[in-house]
Design a protein around this motif. Structure first.
Motif, short mmCIF file in Angstrom:
data_model
loop_
_atom_site.label_atom_id
_atom_site.label_comp_id
_atom_site.label_asym_id
_atom_site.label_seq_id
_atom_site.Cartn_x
_atom_site.Cartn_y
_atom_site.Cartn_z
N LEU A 26 15.65 -33.92 31.28
CA LEU A 26 15.33 -32.75 30.46
C LEU A 26 15.38 -33.17 29.00
CD1 LEU A 26 14.98 -29.71 29.81
CD2 LEU A 26 17.46 -29.52 29.95
N VAL A 27 14.29 -32.93 28.28
CA VAL A 27 14.23 -33.22 26.85
C VAL A 27 14.00 -31.90 26.13
CG1 VAL A 27 12.95 -34.39 25.02
CG2 VAL A 27 13.36 -35.55 27.20
N ALA A 28 14.86 -31.61 25.16
CA ALA A 28 14.75 -30.41 24.34
C ALA A 28 14.54 -30.85 22.89
CB ALA A 28 16.02 -29.56 24.46
N VAL A 29 13.47 -30.33 22.28
CA VAL A 29 13.12 -30.70 20.91
C VAL A 29 12.87 -29.41 20.13
CG1 VAL A 29 11.50 -31.93 19.43
CG2 VAL A 29 12.00 -32.82 21.71
N CYS A 30 13.40 -29.35 18.92
CA CYS A 30 13.11 -28.21 18.06
C CYS A 30 13.04 -28.65 16.60
CB CYS A 30 14.15 -27.10 18.23
SG CYS A 30 15.76 -27.44 17.50
N ASP A 31 12.40 -27.83 15.80
CA ASP A 31 12.41 -28.04 14.36
C ASP A 31 13.82 -27.76 13.87
OD1 ASP A 31 9.69 -28.32 14.67
OD2 ASP A 31 9.14 -26.57 13.46
N ALA A 32 14.29 -28.55 12.92
CA ALA A 32 15.65 -28.36 12.40
C ALA A 32 15.84 -26.98 11.79
CB ALA A 32 15.97 -29.45 11.39
N ASP A 33 14.80 -26.42 11.18
CA ASP A 33 14.97 -25.14 10.50
C ASP A 33 15.02 -23.94 11.44
OD1 ASP A 33 12.25 -25.29 11.15
OD2 ASP A 33 11.60 -24.34 9.29
N VAL A 34 14.76 -24.11 12.73
CA VAL A 34 14.90 -23.00 13.67
C VAL A 34 16.21 -23.04 14.44
CG1 VAL A 34 12.40 -22.71 13.92
CG2 VAL A 34 13.65 -24.08 15.60
N LEU A 35 16.96 -24.12 14.27
CA LEU A 35 18.24 -24.27 14.96
C LEU A 35 19.19 -23.15 14.53
CD1 LEU A 35 19.42 -26.26 16.99
CD2 LEU A 35 20.41 -27.51 15.09
N GLY A 36 19.76 -22.46 15.50
CA GLY A 36 20.67 -21.36 15.23
C GLY A 36 19.98 -20.01 15.07
N GLY A 56 9.37 -24.51 17.71
CA GLY A 56 9.09 -24.74 16.29
C GLY A 56 7.70 -25.34 16.11
N HIS A 57 7.09 -25.02 15.00
CA HIS A 57 5.70 -25.44 14.75
C HIS A 57 5.54 -26.96 14.73
CE1 HIS A 57 4.06 -21.44 14.15
NE2 HIS A 57 5.19 -21.15 13.54
N ARG A 58 6.40 -27.67 14.04
CA ARG A 58 6.28 -29.14 13.98
C ARG A 58 6.51 -29.77 15.35
NH1 ARG A 58 10.19 -31.66 10.80
NH2 ARG A 58 9.00 -33.56 11.06
N ALA A 59 7.55 -29.32 16.03
CA ALA A 59 7.88 -29.90 17.34
C ALA A 59 6.78 -29.62 18.37
CB ALA A 59 9.22 -29.35 17.83
N VAL A 60 6.27 -28.40 18.40
CA VAL A 60 5.21 -28.06 19.34
C VAL A 60 3.92 -28.81 18.98
CG1 VAL A 60 3.72 -26.21 20.19
CG2 VAL A 60 6.20 -25.87 20.08
N ASP A 61 3.60 -28.90 17.70
CA ASP A 61 2.42 -29.68 17.29
C ASP A 61 2.54 -31.12 17.77
OD1 ASP A 61 1.27 -27.50 16.06
OD2 ASP A 61 1.73 -28.15 14.01
N LEU A 62 3.74 -31.71 17.67
CA LEU A 62 3.96 -33.07 18.14
C LEU A 62 3.74 -33.15 19.65
CD1 LEU A 62 4.94 -36.00 17.66
CD2 LEU A 62 7.26 -35.15 18.13
N ALA A 63 4.28 -32.20 20.41
CA ALA A 63 4.12 -32.20 21.86
C ALA A 63 2.65 -32.07 22.26
CB ALA A 63 4.96 -31.08 22.48
N VAL A 64 1.89 -31.29 21.53
CA VAL A 64 0.46 -31.16 21.79
C VAL A 64 -0.24 -32.47 21.44
CG1 VAL A 64 -1.67 -30.01 21.04
CG2 VAL A 64 0.39 -28.65 21.51
N GLU A 65 0.11 -33.04 20.29
CA GLU A 65 -0.51 -34.28 19.81
C GLU A 65 -0.34 -35.43 20.80
OE1 GLU A 65 0.69 -37.39 16.38
OE2 GLU A 65 0.36 -35.32 15.69
N VAL A 66 0.84 -35.55 21.40
CA VAL A 66 1.09 -36.65 22.33
C VAL A 66 0.69 -36.32 23.77
CG1 VAL A 66 2.89 -37.68 20.89
CG2 VAL A 66 3.54 -36.09 22.70
#
Length: 96
Positions: A13-23, A64-74
């Motif tokens: 299981l890999v969980a990725v998020c943008d730092a600014d959405v944490l919390g 998060g926008h950056r993390a999801v964009d990365l997941a789409v990109e790869v």
């Protein structure tokens, strides 16, 4: 970005998020999404580290926008399957 990995009975299981959405908690209708340090971790990582972890994942959870964009990109997430939840986006992937 923040990224964590853990072995589960279903695989990695890999969980990725943008730092600014944490919390933060995001709500849209009946959907409520709380981005916790316990689940996503707290150590910042570079995009290439998160991309590598996502490539090895059996299950991925991305917020998060950056993390999801990365997941789409790869190629981990199809853009058509990205959910908008309040001011952020969320995607999950599962390989069987």
């Amino acid at each position: 970005m923040v990224c964590t990995e853990r072995q589960t009975p279903e695989g990695l299981l890999v969980a990725v998020c943008d730092a600014d959405v944490l919390g933060e908690t995001f709500e849209a209708g009946a959907v409520s999404l709380t981005v916790t340090e316990e689940f996503y971790g707290s150590d910042p990582v570079e995009a290439d580290v998160a991309a590598d972890a996502l490539a090895r994942a059996d299950v991925a959870n991305v917020v998060g926008h950056r993390a999801v964009d990365l997941a789409v990109e790869v190629g981990i997430v199809d853009e058509a399957n990205v959910l908008e939840v309040d001011e952020t986006v969320h995607a999950q992937a599962l390989w069987m």
